[in-house]
Design a protein around this motif. Structure first.
Motif, PDB file in Angstrom:
ATOM      1  N   LYS A 196      -6.307 -11.969  18.844  1.00 42.76           N
ATOM      2  CA  LYS A 196      -6.434 -12.312  17.405  1.00 42.76           C
ATOM      3  C   LYS A 196      -7.748 -11.620  16.206  1.00 42.76           C
ATOM      4  CE  LYS A 196      -4.014 -16.722  16.913  1.00 42.76           C
ATOM      5  NZ  LYS A 196      -2.551 -16.115  16.474  1.00 42.76           N
ATOM      6  N   LEU A 197      -8.419 -11.505  16.587  1.00 45.47           N
ATOM      7  CA  LEU A 197      -9.929 -10.370  15.687  1.00 45.47           C
ATOM      8  C   LEU A 197      -9.238  -8.973  15.872  1.00 45.47           C
ATOM      9  CD1 LEU A 197     -11.687 -10.411  14.197  1.00 45.47           C
ATOM     10  CD2 LEU A 197     -13.582  -9.911  15.952  1.00 45.47           C
ATOM     11  N   VAL A 198      -9.155  -8.768  17.156  1.00 46.78           N
ATOM     12  CA  VAL A 198      -8.449  -7.067  17.150  1.00 46.78           C
ATOM     13  C   VAL A 198      -7.374  -6.475  17.274  1.00 46.78           C
ATOM     14  CG1 VAL A 198      -8.253  -5.662  19.304  1.00 46.78           C
ATOM     15  CG2 VAL A 198      -9.809  -6.582  19.641  1.00 46.78           C
ATOM     16  N   VAL A 199      -5.962  -7.713  17.077  1.00 51.84           N
ATOM     17  CA  VAL A 199      -4.976  -7.658  16.648  1.00 51.84           C
ATOM     18  C   VAL A 199      -5.659  -7.324  14.831  1.00 51.84           C
ATOM     19  CG1 VAL A 199      -2.824  -7.843  16.067  1.00 51.84           C
ATOM     20  CG2 VAL A 199      -3.800  -7.453  18.389  1.00 51.84           C
ATOM     21  N   ALA A 200      -5.959  -8.533  14.601  1.00 55.61           N
ATOM     22  CA  ALA A 200      -5.860  -8.513  12.758  1.00 55.61           C
ATOM     23  C   ALA A 200      -6.896  -7.209  12.021  1.00 55.61           C
ATOM     24  CB  ALA A 200      -7.265  -9.198  12.365  1.00 55.61           C
ATOM     25  N   LEU A 201      -8.278  -6.714  12.683  1.00 57.84           N
ATOM     26  CA  LEU A 201      -8.520  -5.656  12.515  1.00 57.84           C
ATOM     27  C   LEU A 201      -8.039  -4.350  12.597  1.00 57.84           C
ATOM     28  CD1 LEU A 201     -11.889  -6.466  13.522  1.00 57.84           C
ATOM     29  CD2 LEU A 201     -11.621  -6.647  11.689  1.00 57.84           C
ATOM     30  N   GLY A 202      -7.380  -4.304  13.275  1.00 59.71           N
ATOM     31  CA  GLY A 202      -6.207  -3.269  13.916  1.00 59.71           C
ATOM     32  C   GLY A 202      -5.323  -3.205  12.361  1.00 59.71           C
ATOM     33  N   TYR A 203      -4.960  -3.654  12.226  1.00 62.90           N
ATOM     34  CA  TYR A 203      -4.203  -4.136  10.941  1.00 62.90           C
ATOM     35  C   TYR A 203      -4.988  -3.491  10.090  1.00 62.90           C
ATOM     36  CZ  TYR A 203       0.560  -5.209  12.897  1.00 62.90           C
ATOM     37  OH  TYR A 203       1.522  -5.794  14.075  1.00 62.90           O
ATOM     38  N   GLY A 204      -5.967  -4.269   9.697  1.00 61.23           N
ATOM     39  CA  GLY A 204      -6.336  -3.888   8.741  1.00 61.23           C
ATOM     40  C   GLY A 204      -6.618  -2.076   9.037  1.00 61.23           C
ATOM     41  N   ALA A 205      -6.729  -1.220   9.487  1.00 63.05           N
ATOM     42  CA  ALA A 205      -7.132  -0.042  10.168  1.00 63.05           C
ATOM     43  C   ALA A 205      -6.461   1.007   9.518  1.00 63.05           C
ATOM     44  CB  ALA A 205      -8.121   0.349  11.068  1.00 63.05           C
ATOM     45  N   VAL A 206      -4.867   0.554   9.952  1.00 66.79           N
ATOM     46  CA  VAL A 206      -3.462   0.788   9.670  1.00 66.79           C
ATOM     47  C   VAL A 206      -3.246   1.099   8.614  1.00 66.79           C
ATOM     48  CG1 VAL A 206      -1.478   0.807   9.865  1.00 66.79           C
ATOM     49  CG2 VAL A 206      -2.853   0.366  11.964  1.00 66.79           C
ATOM     50  N   THR A 207      -3.872   0.063   7.257  1.00 66.22           N
ATOM     51  CA  THR A 207      -3.447  -0.491   6.146  1.00 66.22           C
ATOM     52  C   THR A 207      -4.612   0.630   5.187  1.00 66.22           C
ATOM     53  OG1 THR A 207      -2.965  -2.801   6.010  1.00 66.22           O
ATOM     54  CG2 THR A 207      -3.714  -2.219   3.700  1.00 66.22           C
ATOM     55  N   VAL A 208      -6.275   0.721   5.480  1.00 67.41           N
ATOM     56  CA  VAL A 208      -7.042   1.675   4.814  1.00 67.41           C
ATOM     57  C   VAL A 208      -6.875   3.185   5.246  1.00 67.41           C
ATOM     58  CG1 VAL A 208      -9.504   2.043   4.974  1.00 67.41           C
ATOM     59  CG2 VAL A 208      -8.633  -0.214   4.812  1.00 67.41           C
ATOM     60  N   VAL A 209      -5.833   3.017   6.578  1.00 60.39           N
ATOM     61  CA  VAL A 209      -5.436   4.907   6.657  1.00 60.39           C
ATOM     62  C   VAL A 209      -4.582   5.348   5.789  1.00 60.39           C
ATOM     63  CG1 VAL A 209      -5.020   6.256   8.440  1.00 60.39           C
ATOM     64  CG2 VAL A 209      -6.771   5.033   8.454  1.00 60.39           C
ATOM     65  N   LEU A 210      -3.244   3.775   5.705  1.00 61.56           N
ATOM     66  CA  LEU A 210      -1.391   4.250   4.977  1.00 61.56           C
ATOM     67  C   LEU A 210      -2.268   4.427   3.737  1.00 61.56           C
ATOM     68  CD1 LEU A 210       0.777   3.765   5.771  1.00 61.56           C
ATOM     69  CD2 LEU A 210       1.251   1.438   5.186  1.00 61.56           C
ATOM     70  N   LEU A 211      -2.971   3.733   3.190  1.00 60.15           N
ATOM     71  CA  LEU A 211      -2.398   3.856   2.125  1.00 60.15           C
ATOM     72  C   LEU A 211      -3.406   5.490   1.277  1.00 60.15           C
ATOM     73  CD1 LEU A 211      -3.012   2.796  -1.145  1.00 60.15           C
ATOM     74  CD2 LEU A 211      -5.250   2.474  -0.630  1.00 60.15           C
ATOM     75  N   PRO A 212      -4.639   6.381   1.790  1.00 60.67           N
ATOM     76  CA  PRO A 212      -4.705   7.306   0.673  1.00 60.67           C
ATOM     77  C   PRO A 212      -4.489   8.350   1.696  1.00 60.67           C
ATOM     78  CG  PRO A 212      -6.506   6.535   2.342  1.00 60.67           C
ATOM     79  CD  PRO A 212      -5.582   5.665   2.574  1.00 60.67           C
ATOM     80  N   ALA A 213      -3.068   8.214   3.231  1.00 63.21           N
ATOM     81  CA  ALA A 213      -2.456   9.346   3.260  1.00 63.21           C
ATOM     82  C   ALA A 213      -0.806   9.216   2.384  1.00 63.21           C
ATOM     83  CB  ALA A 213      -2.511   8.488   4.542  1.00 63.21           C
TER      84      ALA A 213
ATOM     85  N   VAL B  11       1.011  -1.387   0.030  1.00 60.57           N
ATOM     86  CA  VAL B  11      -0.102  -0.031   0.352  1.00 60.57           C
ATOM     87  C   VAL B  11       0.838   1.406   0.074  1.00 60.57           C
ATOM     88  CG1 VAL B  11      -1.944  -1.159   1.192  1.00 60.57           C
ATOM     89  CG2 VAL B  11      -0.475   0.219   2.392  1.00 60.57           C
ATOM     90  N   ILE B  12       2.328   1.149   0.377  1.00 65.93           N
ATOM     91  CA  ILE B  12       2.419   2.317   0.336  1.00 65.93           C
ATOM     92  C   ILE B  12       3.453   2.132  -1.321  1.00 65.93           C
ATOM     93  CG2 ILE B  12       5.849   3.475   0.753  1.00 65.93           C
ATOM     94  CD1 ILE B  12       4.615   2.187   3.760  1.00 65.93           C
ATOM     95  N   VAL B  13       3.925   1.601  -1.565  1.00 61.31           N
ATOM     96  CA  VAL B  13       4.956   1.320  -3.234  1.00 61.31           C
ATOM     97  C   VAL B  13       3.372   1.769  -4.136  1.00 61.31           C
ATOM     98  CG1 VAL B  13       5.292   0.132  -5.284  1.00 61.31           C
ATOM     99  CG2 VAL B  13       6.397   0.049  -2.355  1.00 61.31           C
ATOM    100  N   LEU B  14       2.223   1.166  -4.242  1.00 57.37           N
ATOM    101  CA  LEU B  14       1.068   1.051  -5.340  1.00 57.37           C
ATOM    102  C   LEU B  14       0.958   3.069  -5.559  1.00 57.37           C
ATOM    103  CD1 LEU B  14      -1.362   0.335  -6.953  1.00 57.37           C
ATOM    104  CD2 LEU B  14      -2.691   0.233  -4.796  1.00 57.37           C
ATOM    105  N   PRO B  15       0.875   3.800  -4.595  1.00 60.02           N
ATOM    106  CA  PRO B  15       0.853   5.360  -5.107  1.00 60.02           C
ATOM    107  C   PRO B  15       1.771   5.718  -6.357  1.00 60.02           C
ATOM    108  CG  PRO B  15       0.179   4.835  -2.745  1.00 60.02           C
ATOM    109  CD  PRO B  15       0.497   3.669  -3.169  1.00 60.02           C
ATOM    110  N   LEU B  16       2.766   5.004  -5.485  1.00 60.78           N
ATOM    111  CA  LEU B  16       4.379   5.855  -5.595  1.00 60.78           C
ATOM    112  C   LEU B  16       3.941   4.913  -7.367  1.00 60.78           C
ATOM    113  CD1 LEU B  16       6.739   5.142  -3.220  1.00 60.78           C
ATOM    114  CD2 LEU B  16       5.512   7.100  -3.850  1.00 60.78           C
TER     115      LEU B  16
END
Length: 282
Positions: free
Chosen positions: A125-142, A36-41
């Motif tokens: 496991k669910l909380v951490v997995a969803l947490g990484y999902g949230a980080v990814t969804v925020v990181l991509l547009p950021a 998700v960091i490389v895709l915009p570039l």
């Protein structure tokens, strides 16, 4: 009644920080975050080589031809391009790999023998997995917003419906967009998590959740289904484009969140119910 071992505290077993580090060290987490960091570039490089993108024949809400109008326009385009497949796959990977991979490695029974209560194991496991999902969804547009602003400048946003959105509105609207995009993915993450508790094959859990998303998307194109389409998991996945109007329209996003969260609650309940009765042999 069997007495607990001296010093044993169920709530202190498998702390979230430990599970977070365990999942962070996995290759799929590092690859997903890197992607998700490389895709915009990569998209910026493609536009610089091939020129501004052309409009698809009615295939988008107008975000494609406006991608190079400004940094915020580019960020909206990147999110639009990723909503249908990339983000569902990444979220399904986080949630579908978490339990099934432990079973596949034959380490799940050792975690439970620690002993870690089953409900706590799944919750962590669910909380951490969803947490990484949230980080990814925020990181991509950021990243897309930062890279796009560096390439095309920070300014007013050209709206797909015509008109201009002031640059002062960009940050809060992008926050709403990212929040809704994540909320609409909860159904995919929950489905992957449920399948992860039912199989020892991580790819099976991930593939099942992604397959659900694909089938839902295909069915959504069948207009003969009429109002039934409103209840499909992916029907409202692009409702965040309603933020890109002079006046934000909230109705579609509210309906989409209700549908996504409802499915997610059912899948998570199935995961906890099935895992609590499952005979763990691996």
């Amino acid at each position: 009644m069997t007495a607990a071992a001296t010093g044993y505290r169920p709530k202190r077993t498998l702390p979230l920080r430990v599970e977070a580090m365990r999942q962070f060290r996995r290759r799929r987490t590092l690859v997903s975050l890197g992607l998700v960091i490389v895709l915009p570039l990569v998209l910026l490089a493609a536009f610089s080589i091939g020129g501004p993108p052309a409009d698809a024949d009615g295939g988008s809400p107008g975000l494609v031809p406006l991608a190079t109008a400004s940094g915020p326009n580019f960020a909206a385009f990147v999110l639009f391009a990723s909503t249908g497949f990339l983000l569902p796959v990444v979220v399904a990977l986080y949630c579908g790999d978490t339990v099934a991979s432990e079973a596949n490695w034959s380490s799940l029974r050792y975690l439970l023998a620690a002993p870690v209560p089953r409900a706590r194991l799944l919750t962590g496991k669910l909380v951490v997995a969803l947490g990484y999902g949230a980080v990814t969804v925020v990181l991509l547009p950021a990243v897309a917003l930062a890279a796009g602003s560096a390439a095309y400048g920070w300014g007013d946003v050209q709206l797909p419906t015509g008109g201009v959105m002031p640059a002062s509105d960009v940050l809060w609207r992008m926050t709403v967009i990212a929040g809704y995009a994540y909320g609409s993915l909860l159904v995919v993450g929950a489905a992957a998590f449920w399948l992860s508790t039912a199989t020892d094959a991580p790819l099976g859990a991930v593939g099942g959740a992604v397959g659900l998303s694909i089938v839902s998307t295909i069915l959504d194109t069948v207009t003969a289904l009429g109002p039934v389409r409103d209840f499909l998991p992916t029907h409202w996945q692009y409702a965040w484009t309603d933020v890109l109007q002079p006046e934000v329209e909230w109705t579609g996003m509210v309906q989409g969140l209700v549908v996504s969260v409802s499915y997610a609650v059912v899948f998570v309940a199935l995961a906890f119910r099935g895992f609590s009765r499952k005979d763990i042999v691996s």
